[in-house]
Design an enzyme around this catalytic site. Structure first.
Site, short mmCIF file in Angstrom:
data_model
loop_
_atom_site.label_atom_id
_atom_site.label_comp_id
_atom_site.label_asym_id
_atom_site.label_seq_id
_atom_site.Cartn_x
_atom_site.Cartn_y
_atom_site.Cartn_z
N ARG A 131 0.82 -1.23 0.00
CA ARG A 131 0.00 0.00 0.00
C ARG A 131 0.84 1.27 0.00
NH1 ARG A 131 -2.79 -3.32 3.56
NH2 ARG A 131 -4.64 -4.22 2.58
N LYS A 170 3.93 11.78 -10.99
CA LYS A 170 3.15 10.90 -11.88
C LYS A 170 3.93 9.61 -12.08
CE LYS A 170 0.40 13.89 -14.87
NZ LYS A 170 0.22 14.34 -16.27
N GLU A 224 11.63 19.14 -23.96
CA GLU A 224 10.89 19.45 -22.72
C GLU A 224 11.38 20.75 -22.10
OE1 GLU A 224 8.24 17.80 -22.22
OE2 GLU A 224 8.63 15.93 -23.30
N LYS A 282 8.34 23.42 -12.84
CA LYS A 282 7.39 22.31 -12.71
C LYS A 282 6.84 22.22 -11.29
CE LYS A 282 6.24 17.59 -13.76
NZ LYS A 282 6.54 16.34 -14.42
N GLU A 335 -3.61 17.22 -11.63
CA GLU A 335 -4.06 17.60 -12.98
C GLU A 335 -5.59 17.67 -13.06
OE1 GLU A 335 -1.51 16.21 -16.21
OE2 GLU A 335 -3.31 15.96 -17.41
N ARG A 364 -1.98 22.00 -14.57
CA ARG A 364 -0.90 21.06 -14.88
C ARG A 364 -0.92 20.64 -16.35
NH1 ARG A 364 1.47 16.21 -11.06
NH2 ARG A 364 3.04 15.52 -12.55
N ASN A 369 1.55 19.78 -21.14
CA ASN A 369 1.38 19.00 -22.38
C ASN A 369 1.55 19.87 -23.63
OD1 ASN A 369 0.79 16.67 -20.96
ND2 ASN A 369 -1.37 17.23 -20.77
N HIS A 402 2.47 18.48 -27.01
CA HIS A 402 2.36 17.02 -26.95
C HIS A 402 1.16 16.47 -27.73
CE1 HIS A 402 5.49 17.55 -24.01
NE2 HIS A 402 5.58 16.24 -23.79
N HIS A 444 2.44 13.65 -29.93
CA HIS A 444 2.09 12.23 -29.76
C HIS A 444 1.49 11.65 -31.03
CE1 HIS A 444 1.84 12.56 -25.09
NE2 HIS A 444 3.01 12.12 -25.48
N HIS A 496 11.13 11.64 -29.44
CA HIS A 496 10.01 12.28 -28.76
C HIS A 496 10.20 13.80 -28.77
CE1 HIS A 496 6.90 12.88 -25.73
NE2 HIS A 496 7.77 13.52 -24.96
P1 NAD Z 1 14.09 5.98 -21.18
O1 NAD Z 1 13.91 5.83 -19.75
O2 NAD Z 1 13.63 4.89 -22.07
O3 NAD Z 1 15.61 6.32 -21.47
C1 NAD Z 1 16.03 6.48 -22.81
C2 NAD Z 1 17.19 5.54 -23.13
O4 NAD Z 1 18.37 6.03 -22.53
C3 NAD Z 1 17.01 4.12 -22.61
O5 NAD Z 1 17.55 3.23 -23.55
C4 NAD Z 1 17.87 4.11 -21.35
O6 NAD Z 1 18.32 2.83 -21.02
C5 NAD Z 1 18.99 5.01 -21.74
N1 NAD Z 1 19.67 5.72 -20.68
C6 NAD Z 1 19.15 6.25 -19.56
N2 NAD Z 1 20.08 6.97 -18.91
C7 NAD Z 1 21.22 6.85 -19.61
C8 NAD Z 1 22.52 7.38 -19.45
N3 NAD Z 1 22.81 8.22 -18.46
N4 NAD Z 1 23.46 7.04 -20.36
C9 NAD Z 1 23.16 6.23 -21.40
N5 NAD Z 1 21.95 5.73 -21.63
C10 NAD Z 1 20.97 6.05 -20.73
O7 NAD Z 1 13.35 7.30 -21.74
P2 NAD Z 1 13.10 8.77 -21.14
O8 NAD Z 1 13.04 9.65 -22.32
O9 NAD Z 1 14.02 9.08 -20.05
O10 NAD Z 1 11.65 8.64 -20.51
C11 NAD Z 1 10.53 8.37 -21.30
C12 NAD Z 1 9.43 7.85 -20.42
O11 NAD Z 1 9.13 8.86 -19.44
C13 NAD Z 1 8.15 7.54 -21.13
O12 NAD Z 1 7.67 6.29 -20.70
C14 NAD Z 1 7.20 8.64 -20.70
O13 NAD Z 1 5.86 8.22 -20.66
C15 NAD Z 1 7.72 8.96 -19.33
N6 NAD Z 1 7.43 10.31 -18.85
C16 NAD Z 1 6.88 10.44 -17.62
C17 NAD Z 1 6.63 11.70 -17.12
C18 NAD Z 1 6.07 11.84 -15.74
O14 NAD Z 1 5.72 12.96 -15.33
N7 NAD Z 1 6.01 10.77 -14.97
C19 NAD Z 1 6.92 12.85 -17.87
C20 NAD Z 1 7.50 12.67 -19.13
C21 NAD Z 1 7.75 11.40 -19.62
N1 GLY Z 2 4.92 15.52 -17.72
C1 GLY Z 2 3.61 16.00 -17.45
C2 GLY Z 2 3.26 16.04 -16.02
O1 GLY Z 2 4.05 15.69 -15.17
O2 GLY Z 2 2.16 16.42 -15.71
#
Ligand code: NAD
Ligand code: GLY
Length: 373
Positions: free
Chosen positions: A126, A148, A190, A232, A242, A247, A251, A254, A258, A271
């Site tokens: 939990r 998130k 971003e 942020k 949100e 919040r 986007n 996006h 997307h 992306h």
């Molecule tokens: P990712 O986590 O897939 O990382 C991108 C690539 O880089 C991967 O292959 C990873 O293994 C590699 N990598 C990571 N750190 C590294 C480093 N220091 N050196 C070499 N390689 C490295 O992608 P991302 O762009 O970091 O994140 C995308 C994800 O984040 C999506 O799933 C998206 O939905 C999510 N997201 C969430 C939020 C939120 O608020 N929670 C906001 C934006 C995006």
């Molecule tokens: N990346 C969008 C949010 O955190 O709301």
């Protein structure tokens, strides 16, 4: 030099985001300074197969030095890992390790690991605390802050999740040295988004520092991260879940972004490149929808934003998807409501509005956008 940004959200404990060169080595010590972790024994590091060979040993060492008993789980790198099946495997592993409610989950990696580990932590027994140690620029400037967490379903991205704020965030700029160029662009998208939505100060700072960012100057990168986190944190403080129409501004870019990603096949473009294209379109659409001017020439803001995106290497995209494919993707987006496509439109720096537009209106705007390109 390290910067500390405190995130204060209603109904939550404050948490610190520590940003700087080499801050990972102090992770364990910093955690012991967080009251709730002063006596914590068990730490579980969740990371991915790309990050593990680079930074897992260092992270383990920093935690072990201050007496944490450290375990780790390495998941395959990539978006498919953000699944309920992988989450369930981790929950089972945690139970087999006899981790209790007093354990700590450390998410070491990009947004995939951050979202997955955050979700795992939100539900295990939990809810156990999570600490985010982002290693991509995107994760440092966006996903590691704000709480998130989610996994994907075959039916769509991020469909199962929870709001679960981290207890600490450690963004070590040194880890970006190994980041592939394409992932830098995701972060730049971003950062550009945040600056355009935030303020003249941030936007024009970006204009002045784009070259240093592109050159990966570490102090400039650290400052950009800090500016994004401050921005942020302020937005999330106003609208943690949100639900208050604030919040959603995160986007910006996006909606079309997307749609381009899904219509051209995920991975065809980064992306960041897709978000940048979405920002260009959103600034153009703002002229017609918000300012009610014709789309003949770009507004000063749209021109300035295009210049910034170009400076960051996020050039206008040439892609194959038809207008019908894009409209269909936007209509099916989980953020669309009552058949209307939701956009964050910006008519100037820090001047944005969330609007719902009918598919016909979006079709016309896309047509005008393509004709002028
Ligand atoms: P990712 O986590 O897939 O990382 C991108 C690539 O880089 C991967 O292959 C990873 O293994 C590699 N990598 C990571 N750190 C590294 C480093 N220091 N050196 C070499 N390689 C490295 O992608 P991302 O762009 O970091 O994140 C995308 C994800 O984040 C999506 O799933 C998206 O939905 C999510 N997201 C969430 C939020 C939120 O608020 N929670 C906001 C934006 C995006
Ligand atoms: N990346 C969008 C949010 O955190 O709301």
């Amino acid at each position: 030099m390290a910067t500390k940004v405190i995130v204060s959200l209603p109904g939550e404990d404050d948490y610190a985001v520590r940003i700087g060169v080499g801050v990972m080595s102090a992770l364990g010590r910093n955690l012991r300074e967080v009251g709730r972790f002063s006596q914590t024994k068990d730490a579980l590091v969740i990371t991915d197969s790309n990050v593990a060979p680079l930074y897992l040993a260092k992270t383990r060492e920093s935690l072990a030095q201050v007496g944490f008993k450290v375990a780790d789980i390495v998941v395959p790198a990539g978006e498919p890992t953000k699944s309920i099946e992988v989450a369930a495997e981790i929950w089972s592993a945690m139970a087999q390790l006899s981790l209790g409610r007093d354990c700590l989950v450390v998410a070491l990696g990009g947004g995939v690991v951050g979202d997955l580990a955050g979700y795992v932590a939100s539900a295990y027994m939990r809810g156990v605390p999570v600490v985010q140690v982002p290693t991509t620029l995107l994760a440092m400037v966006d996903s590691s802050v704000g709480g998130k967490t989610a996994v994907n379903l075959p039916e769509g991205k991020n469909l199962v999740g929870a709001f679960h704020q981290p207890s600490f965030v450690c963004a070590d700029v040194d880890t970006l040295a190994s980041l592939p160029e394409r992932e830098w662009l995701c972060g730049f998208g971003e950062i550009a988004k945040s600056s355009a939505i935030d303020s003249d100060d941030f936007f024009f700072w970006m204009m002045d520092h784009a070259e240093a960012l592109v050159a990966h100057d570490r102090e400039t990168v650290a400052e950009a991260i800090a500016r994004c986190v401050v921005f942020k944190a302020d937005i999330v403080a106003q609208d943690k879940t949100e639900s208050a129409g604030v919040r959603e501004c995160l986007n910006y870019g996006h909606t079309l972004g997307h749609a381009i990603e899904s219509s051209t096949g995920f991975g065809t473009f980064s992306h960041g490149a897709c978000v940048a294209e979405g920002m260009r379109f959103a600034a153009f659409a703002a002229q017609g929808i918000l300012a009610d001017t014709d789309g003949g020439s770009l507004s000063d803001f749209a021109e300035a934003q295009a210049e910034l995106l170009d400076l960051l290497g996020l050039h206008a995209l040439d892609y194959d998807a038809s207008i019908e494919e894009l409209v269909a993707a936007m209509t099916h987006d989980k953020k669309s409501r009552g058949g209307e496509i939701r956009f964050v439109l910006a008519s100037d720096v820090a001047t944005w509005k969330i609007v719902g537009a009918s598919p016909d209106t979006v079709r016309d705007l896309l047509r005008e956008w393509r004709e002028r390109a």
